[in-house]
Write a protein that holds these residues in place. Structure first.
Motif, mmCIF file in Angstrom:
data_model
loop_
_atom_site.group_PDB
_atom_site.id
_atom_site.type_symbol
_atom_site.label_atom_id
_atom_site.label_comp_id
_atom_site.label_asym_id
_atom_site.label_seq_id
_atom_site.Cartn_x
_atom_site.Cartn_y
_atom_site.Cartn_z
ATOM 1 N N PRO A 29 0.825 -1.222 0.000
ATOM 2 C CA PRO A 29 0.000 0.000 0.000
ATOM 3 C C PRO A 29 0.856 1.267 0.000
ATOM 4 O O PRO A 29 1.958 1.297 0.554
ATOM 5 N N ASP A 30 0.317 2.308 -0.627
ATOM 6 C CA ASP A 30 1.001 3.598 -0.661
ATOM 7 C C ASP A 30 0.653 4.465 0.536
ATOM 8 O O ASP A 30 1.229 5.548 0.698
ATOM 9 N N SER A 31 -0.280 4.017 1.345
ATOM 10 C CA SER A 31 -0.685 4.800 2.510
ATOM 11 C C SER A 31 -0.948 3.877 3.686
ATOM 12 O O SER A 31 -1.428 2.754 3.519
ATOM 13 N N ASP A 32 -0.616 4.384 4.877
ATOM 14 C CA ASP A 32 -0.924 3.619 6.087
ATOM 15 C C ASP A 32 -2.155 4.165 6.797
ATOM 16 O O ASP A 32 -2.496 3.739 7.901
ATOM 17 N N GLY A 33 -2.832 5.131 6.161
ATOM 18 C CA GLY A 33 -4.050 5.689 6.733
ATOM 19 C C GLY A 33 -3.831 6.703 7.835
ATOM 20 O O GLY A 33 -4.789 7.233 8.397
ATOM 21 N N LYS A 34 -2.567 7.013 8.135
ATOM 22 C CA LYS A 34 -2.274 7.969 9.200
ATOM 23 C C LYS A 34 -2.003 9.343 8.598
ATOM 24 O O LYS A 34 -1.467 9.452 7.494
ATOM 25 N N VAL A 74 12.025 -4.788 3.028
ATOM 26 C CA VAL A 74 12.186 -6.213 2.706
ATOM 27 C C VAL A 74 11.122 -6.650 1.704
ATOM 28 O O VAL A 74 9.916 -6.496 1.963
ATOM 29 N N GLU A 75 11.544 -7.186 0.591
ATOM 30 C CA GLU A 75 10.598 -7.680 -0.415
ATOM 31 C C GLU A 75 9.835 -8.878 0.143
ATOM 32 O O GLU A 75 10.403 -9.757 0.800
ATOM 33 N N GLY A 76 8.538 -8.881 -0.122
ATOM 34 C CA GLY A 76 7.701 -9.980 0.314
ATOM 35 C C GLY A 76 7.014 -9.739 1.641
ATOM 36 O O GLY A 76 6.143 -10.510 2.034
ATOM 37 N N ASN A 77 7.359 -8.675 2.332
ATOM 38 C CA ASN A 77 6.744 -8.356 3.622
ATOM 39 C C ASN A 77 6.151 -6.962 3.551
ATOM 40 O O ASN A 77 6.863 -5.963 3.646
ATOM 41 N N ASN A 78 4.830 -6.896 3.373
ATOM 42 C CA ASN A 78 4.188 -5.595 3.242
ATOM 43 C C ASN A 78 3.707 -5.020 4.574
ATOM 44 O O ASN A 78 3.078 -3.959 4.606
ATOM 45 N N THR A 79 3.985 -5.705 5.666
ATOM 46 C CA THR A 79 3.646 -5.169 6.984
ATOM 47 C C THR A 79 4.871 -4.568 7.675
ATOM 48 O O THR A 79 4.735 -3.842 8.652
ATOM 49 N N ARG A 101 10.244 1.145 -2.135
ATOM 50 C CA ARG A 101 10.477 -0.286 -2.022
ATOM 51 C C ARG A 101 11.972 -0.518 -2.237
ATOM 52 O O ARG A 101 12.470 -0.402 -3.356
ATOM 53 N N GLN A 102 12.636 -0.834 -1.193
ATOM 54 C CA GLN A 102 14.098 -0.819 -1.195
ATOM 55 C C GLN A 102 14.688 -1.743 -2.250
ATOM 56 O O GLN A 102 15.713 -1.423 -2.861
#
Length: 265
Positions: A29-34, A74-79, A101-102
């Motif tokens: 996601p591009d936003s965390d809602g904060k 870290v690729e594969g971890n979107n949290t 995305r590093q």
């Protein structure tokens, strides 16, 4: 083991395709809602830092500056993510991104990170941020608390972020900017000695320069009109003198016609 008509094992290829499909399904996601900031003071400082640093490196093809952008290390971890108030990544081109995305950025972590505290920040949250930045490669980490007039900084030594003993007058190794606290207000000086200006100060300077330009234009117009009036006055004087010369010439011609030489009078 079942096989296809070509003799290739289904069970040998299925895990690879499954991993590929699962990899494609991961959404970052591009936003965390904060919100970007909890109050106007925090927002102003974030914007001032972002625009000041961006302006300082304008034209550099290898410096990326962002504010409130989600960073996925870290690729594969979107949290696993963090959204620094301001971050700077050297070795990466400027431009728009939905997130940082590093693994898409030559695996370069942002080297400099700023956090501007608000009354809503808690010690546990700030501790979590510190350990995140320390673990994933931040070289310089700065926290400013505008309500308490505090500025803290950490510099990476080996694999740890070590506290900078004195922040007053400290110069960032990466950015070259110098920090100063004027009462509770953070003042940041560029390498050329000028300080980062708030949007209000910039607007006031723009208005002042516009006013000065208008005054200069008005003075130039007044000078042009004065010069035009002087030219017209000189032209009028010339025409008057020419008319007088012609009148005298006509009179002299009339006297000569009567046999009188006006030169002998």
């Amino acid at each position: 083991m079942s096989t296809t008509t070509t003799g290739i094992s289904r069970t040998a290829t299925y895990p690879e395709s499954l991993r590929a499909r699962n990899k494609k399904e991961i959404i970052y996601p591009d936003s965390d809602g904060k919100p970007m900031a909890d109050n106007t003071k925090q927002f102003e400082i974030i914007v001032t830092l972002h625009t000041g640093i961006s302006g300082m490196f304008a034209g550099r093809p290898d410096v990326f500056v962002a504010g409130d952008l989600l960073w996925y290390p870290v690729e594969g971890n979107n949290t696993l993510r963090m959204a620094p108030d301001v971050m700077v990544a050297f070795g990466r081109p400027p431009g728009h991104r939905g997130s940082y995305r590093q693994w898409c950025e030559n695996n370069i972590a942002p080297q400099v990170v700023f956090e501007i505290m608000s009354p809503g920040n808690r010690a546990k949250e700030m501790s979590r941020k510190f350990h995140f930045y320390e673990k994933y490669g931040v070289e310089e980490y700065y926290i400013h608390d505008p309500d308490r007039g505090r500025l803290d900084g950490w510099l990476r030594q080996s694999n740890q972020l070590e506290k900078i003993p004195e922040m007053e007058g400290w110069t960032s190794p990466r950015l070259g900017i110098r920090f100063h606290l004027d009462d509770n207000d953070l003042v940041v000086y560029r390498p050329d000695g000028n300080y980062f200006e708030t949007a209000i100060v910039k607007d006031q300077k723009i208005l002042l320069e516009r006013h000065r330009a208008q005054k200069a234009e008005q003075r130039a117009e007044a000078e042009r009109q004065r010069a035009e009036a002087e030219r017209q006055r000189a032209e009028t004087e010339y025409q008057r003198a020419e008319a007088e010369r012609q009148r005298v010439q006509r009179l002299a011609d009339q006297l000569r016609a009567l046999g009188i030489n006006p030169d002998n009078s």
